[in-house]
Design an enzyme around this catalytic site. Structure first.
Site, PDB file in Angstrom:
ATOM      1  CE  LYS A  51     119.226  54.768 -91.773  1.00 32.57           C
ATOM      2  NZ  LYS A  51     120.445  54.918 -92.433  1.00 32.57           N
ATOM      3  NE  ARG A  87     121.051  46.393 -93.149  1.00 34.63           N
ATOM      4  CZ  ARG A  87     120.579  46.045 -92.103  1.00 34.63           C
ATOM      5  NH1 ARG A  87     120.588  45.108 -91.260  1.00 34.63           N
ATOM      6  NH2 ARG A  87     120.494  47.249 -91.004  1.00 34.63           N
ATOM      7  NE  ARG A 123     124.409  49.936 -91.148  1.00 38.58           N
ATOM      8  CZ  ARG A 123     123.991  49.484 -92.245  1.00 38.58           C
ATOM      9  NH1 ARG A 123     122.584  49.462 -92.634  1.00 38.58           N
ATOM     10  NH2 ARG A 123     124.839  49.057 -93.263  1.00 38.58           N
ATOM     11  CD  GLU A 160     119.268  61.430 -82.475  1.00 38.08           C
ATOM     12  OE1 GLU A 160     119.741  62.196 -82.888  1.00 38.08           O
ATOM     13  OE2 GLU A 160     119.812  60.215 -82.044  1.00 38.08           O
ATOM     14  CE  LYS A 165     116.024  54.522 -94.537  1.00 42.11           C
ATOM     15  NZ  LYS A 165     117.184  54.655 -95.073  1.00 42.11           N
ATOM     16  CB  SER A 193     113.853  48.008 -98.827  1.00 42.63           C
ATOM     17  OG  SER A 193     114.329  47.743 -97.471  1.00 42.63           O
ATOM     18  CE1 TYR A 234     113.908  52.307-103.053  1.00 42.42           C
ATOM     19  CE2 TYR A 234     112.648  51.758-101.361  1.00 42.42           C
ATOM     20  CZ  TYR A 234     113.723  51.919-101.558  1.00 42.42           C
ATOM     21  OH  TYR A 234     114.701  51.915-100.595  1.00 42.42           O
TER      22      TYR A 234
END
Length: 332
Positions: free
Chosen positions: A203, A213, A224, A240, A255, A281, A320
């Site tokens: 990610k 957001r 972040r 990871e 992602k 998004s 989506y």
């Protein structure tokens, strides 16, 4: 030199002559079963709330979420990933609304399970960012930094309340070190061995999260980058991946999807567990905005983008457009 016919003798175009020919020799197929619908449910609203940066996507009421789940089942979509949006007054530094058995996400899980049962794989976002007043994915220490190990304790609690609510799959997405192992242990401790873990293994700290957001009413100030991955790194993703698999991940995710197809392909080639990718998004918003301007053909661009993610190795795609795209796939 003797000639044996027209030049060139090898003509790949022969396999592109008609729609049926192209369909017959297609190497990659997009199927409704590959698709997962991310959905937002907002506490305290009586009507769906449109998300300005994501035309066509809403923050659902509990009732409209149930309807969206039924529509997804009817279209052949495999899963739904639920995100809860609590009332602002319920946000605090520890994100306690996220572990409240009667919090909006847990209520939504029970609603969807009651509506569609096992006809849809019900997944839940396991992260604190929607519930904290500072908007970070974990609890903060005295210096305002995300405290990895203290956050893991909260994730363990979240896993257990989501499992008790009836979720099939939890998706720890906060990128805390050790999160998969802690979540797995927490589930097993309460006898929820059948609840699967979809690890947000890769990610990235991405500029493409902006519309999301808005969708979750994030309170985040800053970024972040201290816990999500750097866009410049690829080998780090494989580290990871190895850690998540060792800790018991049942499925792994990359992602965002589109900007990181190279990483997705490396992950897919390296593992023998199912691989997911999240078309986020910003990827959605770009296509919708360009289509609204008349610059691209919307439906064709959507299918092309999803096919590219599938071709790179994703067996599951969170998008989506899941329900809409699934309907198209069934007609192809």
């Amino acid at each position: 030199m003797t000639s044996y016919g027209s030049f060139p003798g090898s003509r790949p175009r022969r396999l592109r002559t008609t729609p049926v020919m192209r369909r017959m020799v297609a190497e990659t197929r997009l199927h409704p079963a590959n698709l997962i619908l991310p959905a937002f449910v907002r506490e305290g609203v009586s009507e769906p709330v449109p998300i300005g940066a994501m035309p066509g996507v809403v923050q659902h009421t509990r009732d409209t979420l149930r309807k969206a789940a039924v529509e997804a089942v009817e279209a052949g979509v495999s899963g739904i990933m639920l995100f809860g949006v609590p009332e602002d007054a319920k946000k605090d530094a520890a994100g306690t609304a996220g572990t409240d058995p009667d919090g909006i996400l847990q209520v939504a899980i029970r609603d969807v399970r009651a509506e569609v049962g096992d006809e849809l794989v019900v997944m839940s976002d396991l992260c604190l960012d929607e519930y904290t007043d500072h908007g970070h994915c974990g609890v903060l220490d005295a210096e305002g930094r995300v405290d990895n190990d203290a956050t893991l304790e909260r994730y363990a609690e979240m896993a257990q309340v989501q499992a008790d609510a009836g979720v099939h799959v939890v998706g720890p997405s906060g990128m805390m070190d050790g999160q998969v192992g802690v979540v797995r242990d927490a589930l097993d401790t309460i006898g929820k061995e059948d609840v699967a873990v979809l690890a947000y293994t890769v990610k990235y700290a991405s500029a493409f999260y902006g519309p999301f957001r808005e969708a979750v009413g994030s309170s985040l100030k800053g970024d972040r980058k201290t816990y999500q991955q750097d866009a410049a790194n690829s080998r780090e993703s494989m580290r990871e991946l190895a850690l998540d698999l060792e800790e018991g991940a049942d499925m792994v995710m990359v992602k965002p999807a589109g900007p990181y197809l190279d990483v997705l392909a490396k992950v897919a080639d390296a593992v023998d567990v199912p691989v997911a990718a999240y078309q986020i998004s910003g990827e959605y918003a770009m296509i919708e905005a360009a289509a609204e301007k008349g610059w691209i053909e919307r439906d064709k661009a959507i299918l092309e983008s999803l096919t590219g993610i599938r071709r790179a190795g994703a067996q599951m795609i969170l998008t989506y457009w899941a329900t809409e795209a699934a309907q198209w796939c069934r007609r192809l």
